[in-house]
Motif scaffolding. Structure first.
Motif, PDB file in Angstrom:
ATOM      1  N   ASP A 113       0.877  -1.167   0.000  1.00  0.00           N
ATOM      2  CA  ASP A 113       0.000   0.000   0.000  1.00  0.00           C
ATOM      3  C   ASP A 113       0.916   1.219   0.000  1.00  0.00           C
ATOM      4  O   ASP A 113       1.405   1.643   1.039  1.00  0.00           O
ATOM      5  CB  ASP A 113      -0.892  -0.023   1.242  1.00  0.00           C
ATOM      6  CG  ASP A 113      -1.931   1.078   1.204  1.00  0.00           C
ATOM      7  OD1 ASP A 113      -1.754   2.015   0.399  1.00  0.00           O
ATOM      8  OD2 ASP A 113      -2.911   1.002   1.957  1.00  0.00           O
ATOM      9  N   PHE A 143       0.153   4.574   2.091  1.00  0.00           N
ATOM     10  CA  PHE A 143       0.176   4.291   3.527  1.00  0.00           C
ATOM     11  C   PHE A 143       1.607   4.059   4.011  1.00  0.00           C
ATOM     12  O   PHE A 143       2.034   4.634   5.016  1.00  0.00           O
ATOM     13  CB  PHE A 143      -0.692   3.066   3.820  1.00  0.00           C
ATOM     14  CG  PHE A 143      -0.625   2.592   5.245  1.00  0.00           C
ATOM     15  CD1 PHE A 143      -1.294   3.265   6.248  1.00  0.00           C
ATOM     16  CD2 PHE A 143       0.136   1.484   5.568  1.00  0.00           C
ATOM     17  CE1 PHE A 143      -1.219   2.835   7.560  1.00  0.00           C
ATOM     18  CE2 PHE A 143       0.225   1.043   6.879  1.00  0.00           C
ATOM     19  CZ  PHE A 143      -0.451   1.724   7.877  1.00  0.00           C
ATOM     20  N   GLU A 144       2.344   3.243   3.271  1.00  0.00           N
ATOM     21  CA  GLU A 144       3.701   2.916   3.701  1.00  0.00           C
ATOM     22  C   GLU A 144       4.605   4.153   3.657  1.00  0.00           C
ATOM     23  O   GLU A 144       5.455   4.337   4.508  1.00  0.00           O
ATOM     24  CB  GLU A 144       4.293   1.812   2.812  1.00  0.00           C
ATOM     25  CG  GLU A 144       3.581   0.476   2.887  1.00  0.00           C
ATOM     26  CD  GLU A 144       3.776  -0.239   4.215  1.00  0.00           C
ATOM     27  OE1 GLU A 144       4.609   0.206   5.020  1.00  0.00           O
ATOM     28  OE2 GLU A 144       3.066  -1.234   4.437  1.00  0.00           O
ATOM     29  N   SER A 185       3.973   6.152   6.740  1.00  0.00           N
ATOM     30  CA  SER A 185       4.161   5.575   8.073  1.00  0.00           C
ATOM     31  C   SER A 185       5.452   4.782   8.243  1.00  0.00           C
ATOM     32  O   SER A 185       5.815   4.450   9.364  1.00  0.00           O
ATOM     33  CB  SER A 185       2.981   4.660   8.398  1.00  0.00           C
ATOM     34  OG  SER A 185       2.946   3.602   7.474  1.00  0.00           O
TER      35      SER A 185
END
Lengths: 112, 142
Positions: free
Chosen positions: A41, A44-45, A48
């Motif tokens: 993803d 998202f990665e 984060s």
């Protein structure tokens, strides 16, 4: 100045190469029965992921499964392959320009 | 660096597809073979692929990430009944005049061969793309 931009670019390139590896796996396993497409993803990665950490792999949904249980779509992988490559080229060009600026600052604008 | 292991993954895909193509070519070459060392007609062979984690001794020490490649896990032989053709004059004919020929479907073998060739090309494309990314990274040092 150096850390903010180059750090992000470095992370971006790290993530791109991790994704490229998954794409290579998907292409290599295009004829393996029961193999499921792997991906990360990306958004998202990128938001984060801590430095040095491996991104989590996911199995993307909505891909058509063949009778042998394999759901690799070669068109999708080909697209991702060139997309990742182009993104990586862009990031490396930006990073290069960035490092060049620093180099020029060090040399007082006199160097080549 | 994970880019180098991508090349290893693609190379495993190339090796697997090449093995598959070799078996398919062997099948086509032996389409009319009635004698084999094991006795009886030639039996069609096919490769079974399974995904396999790639690791080299170097990467095992240097990093702990895994990458999924592919390997030919098994070569299966067609166990179906052979194709019986009536050829009384043939040296391998049985008492009733029938000869056991390999059960072949040339169309199936040809499409599989095309498939193997295309998959091979896809793996080559993946390698050249990753190679480009690696050389871009190296260019950063110039």
């Amino acid at each position: 100045m150096l850390d903010g931009v180059t750090g992000n670019l470095e992370r971006y390139m790290d993530l791109l190469s991790a994704r490229q590896k998954l794409v290579a796996s998907n292409i290599a396993n295009a004829d393996t029965p029961g193999y499921k497409t792997q991906d990360v993803d990306f958004q998202f990665e990128f938001m984060s992921l801590a430095k040095g950490q491996q991104p989590q792999t996911i199995e993307p949904e909505g891909l058509k499964e063949k009778p042998d249980g394999n759901n690799v779509n070669l068109d999708r992988e080909a697209r991702l392959l060139s997309e990742n490559q182009m993104r990586f080229n862009l990031a490396s060009t930006l990073l290069h320009a960035n490092l060049k600026t620093v180099q020029e600052a060090i040399q007082g604008g006199s160097g080549s | 660096m994970s880019l180098f292991s991508s090349m290893q993954v693609s190379a495993s895909g190339m090796a697997a597809q090449r093995t598959r193509a070799e078996l398919l070519v062997e099948n086509m070459a032996n389409a009319e073979t009635t004698r084999t060392p094991e006795g009886g007609p030639y039996r069609r062979k096919d490769a079974v692929f399974s995904s396999q984690e790639q690791s080299s001794p170097f990467s095992a020490v240097f990093q702990n990430e895994v990458s999924t490649g592919v390997a030919v896990s098994d070569v299966i032989q067609d166990a179906g009944a052979p194709d019986m053709r009536y050829m009384p004059g043939h040296p391998d004919a049985d008492a009733t005049g029938y000869v056991a020929f390999p059960r072949m479907n040339p169309a199936e073998d040809m499409t599989d061969l095309l498939n193997a060739s295309r998959s091979y090309q896809a793996n080559v494309a993946a390698i050249s793309s990753v190679k480009d990314m690696i050389s871009r990274s190296i260019d950063l040092m110039r």
